[in-house]
Design a protein around this motif. Structure first.
Motif, mmCIF file in Angstrom:
data_model
loop_
_atom_site.group_PDB
_atom_site.id
_atom_site.type_symbol
_atom_site.label_atom_id
_atom_site.label_comp_id
_atom_site.label_asym_id
_atom_site.label_seq_id
_atom_site.Cartn_x
_atom_site.Cartn_y
_atom_site.Cartn_z
ATOM 1 N N SER A 128 0.810 -1.222 0.000
ATOM 2 C CA SER A 128 0.000 0.000 0.000
ATOM 3 C C SER A 128 0.840 1.268 0.000
ATOM 4 C CB SER A 128 -0.938 0.005 1.214
ATOM 5 O OG SER A 128 -0.172 -0.035 2.409
ATOM 6 N N ALA A 129 2.154 1.135 0.225
ATOM 7 C CA ALA A 129 3.035 2.315 0.220
ATOM 8 C C ALA A 129 3.061 2.994 -1.142
ATOM 9 C CB ALA A 129 4.445 1.925 0.636
ATOM 10 N N ILE A 130 2.761 2.235 -2.224
ATOM 11 C CA ILE A 130 2.777 2.856 -3.561
ATOM 12 C C ILE A 130 1.600 3.821 -3.736
ATOM 13 C CG2 ILE A 130 3.973 0.918 -4.619
ATOM 14 C CD1 ILE A 130 1.328 0.042 -5.831
ATOM 15 N N LEU A 131 0.635 3.772 -2.812
ATOM 16 C CA LEU A 131 -0.509 4.685 -2.888
ATOM 17 C C LEU A 131 -0.244 5.997 -2.164
ATOM 18 C CD1 LEU A 131 -3.359 2.098 -2.183
ATOM 19 C CD2 LEU A 131 -2.441 2.826 -4.403
ATOM 20 N N ALA A 132 0.839 6.039 -1.383
ATOM 21 C CA ALA A 132 1.163 7.250 -0.618
ATOM 22 C C ALA A 132 1.911 8.251 -1.507
ATOM 23 C CB ALA A 132 2.019 6.885 0.592
#
Length: 445
Positions: A128-132
């Motif tokens: 989910s870090a790629i959404l930050a």
């Protein structure tokens, strides 16, 4: 001359002679030993000396005089810029990365399988870090990968945080005019690529077309037209293909220092050089913080990869943080992480190597067709990039043949600024661009 396995003999000889010129041991006008005499003196082959002299000649450190030999032709070099210590670089990087987040190539050249695998890896590892959001200057992983690439390939030592990632060079041109100010006078090469001038003018800046000679943009015109910012492509001018010699580069850097102006060094296709090593950048030579370096991955990976970057001098980086540090990075995090892996894992270097081999073949086929049709004397500036200049008679069928093969042929006079008249010398001259050529069709001609 010491020998080792890490550096080729021609590079060692080139570097030794270059340093002797820079430090003044070899004065302007001094004659170098003949290729044969140099080879015998050092116990190396004539071909090795020839390659070293060719590189020095390409960069403008020496000049060749017919039936006479090679002579030193550059002087007044700036003192080398002190490199940051590793401790300083680490501290800078730690400070910045912990801050609050604020042409057309054939499809067969794109490494689809590698890119797909890296995308999967990024999803698995980042989650989910790629959404930050990433910091305003870009993803730290990509900044670090670009920094390492520039150090090894272009000899540029720039800390990652001073590399600003943007969505294409048009975005970066907009960013720079906002950073430097629309009240300044900008200059572009004439003839040249039209987009930078249009962007500067759309931002309300005065942008003047400046003429070129056989060495590049004219420094005298920058002085008497009171230019503040010069946008140039010294490694391979578009569209003429001129490679700016060291003497003109030093002249322009002196202008920028005296004027308190800036040079935007557009290094758009430096990866495609067909003889010798890549030419040193002005950014790497600059000791006064007056050169901004710009490059893009659209030329080397694919036009749809809208990821470009600028390297800022320290003072301009501080100004960027103050004025524009609130802006979000326009490049999606997912693409940045994937590109970072592509560079770090060595895939980018291997991709460039494949591209060079492919375009060397395309270049040879295009030049062979041009020579057969119009003669060797009709061609100029063909030793770098993916285009060259050519004189084509009005009654020649070559433009039609080129078009059928995917080679783009454009009159040189179309690249002159909209407000200036092309000189008579541009008549009958064409820019031959083979970046989208069909190899099979060319080989059948």
């Amino acid at each position: 001359m010491e020998r080792n396995s890490r550096t080729s003999l021609y590079e060692k000889l080139y570097n030794e002679i270059k340093q002797e010129i820079i430090c003044g041991k070899l004065k302007e006008g001094a004659k170098l030993p003949s290729k044969r005499a140099q080879a015998e003196r050092l116990g190396i082959s004539v071909v090795t000396v020839e390659n070293a002299y060719a590189q020095l000649l390409a960069e403008g450190y020496i000049a060749a005089r017919e039936r006479s030999g090679y002579y030193v032709c550059a002087a007044e070099f700036p003192a080398p810029q002190a490199a940051e210590t590793s401790a300083q670089a680490e501290n800078d990087e730690r400070e910045e990365t912990t801050a609050e987040p604020p042409q057309q190539f054939g499809s067969e050249l794109f490494p689809f399988s590698v890119w797909t695998r890296l995308m999967r890896t990024v999803i698995l590892e980042k989650g989910s870090a790629i959404l930050a959001p990433v910091p305003p200057g870009g993803a730290p992983e990509l900044q670090a990968a670009i920094s390492a690439h520039l150090r090894s390939y272009r000899g540029i030592a720039v800390p990652p945080h001073r590399i600003i990632v943007g969505a294409g060079t048009e975005y970066l041109n907009n960013l720079l005019v906002q950073l430097l100010g629309s009240g300044l006078t900008y200059a572009v090469e004439n003839p040249g690529y039209h987009k930078p001038a249009r962007i500067y003018r759309l931002n309300g800046a005065l942008c003047l077309p400046i003429g070129i000679d056989q060495h590049g943009i004219l420094a005298d015109e920058l002085y008497y037209k009171n230019v503040d910012v010069a946008h140039i492509s010294p490694a391979h001018h578009f569209p003429t293909g001129i490679v700016m010699p060291i003497s003109r580069r030093l002249e322009l850097m002196k202008w920028a220092s005296r004027r308190n102006g800036y040079i935007i060094e557009d290094d758009y296709d430096s990866e495609f050089r067909w003889g010798g090593k890549p030419l040193p950048t002005m950014f790497g030579m600059d000791a006064s913080g007056r050169v901004i370096y710009m490059n893009t991955f659209s030329m080397t990976i694919a036009p749809s990869v809208r990821i470009s970057y600028v390297c800022l001098p320290q003072e301009l980086y501080e100004r960027w943080k103050e004025r524009l540090g609130f802006c979000s990075c326009p490049v999606p995090a997912f693409e940045q992480y994937t590109l970072a892996r592509f560079i770090e894992s060595g895939h980018f270097e291997r991709h460039i190597s494949r591209m060079r081999k492919y375009y060397r073949r395309i270049r040879e086929l295009t030049l062979a067709l041009a020579v057969r049709t119009c003669g060797e004397d009709s061609i100029s500036e063909e030793n770098a990039g993916l285009h060259f200049l050519m004189d084509i008679p009005a009654d020649s069928g070559l433009p039609g043949i080129f078009t059928e093969c995917g080679v783009r042929v454009t009159p040189l006079d179309e690249y002159y600024d909209e407000g200036s008249a092309p000189p008579d010398s541009a008549a009958g001259r064409f820019v031959v661009n083979y970046s989208a050529a069909d190899e099979k069709k060319l080989s059948e001609q």
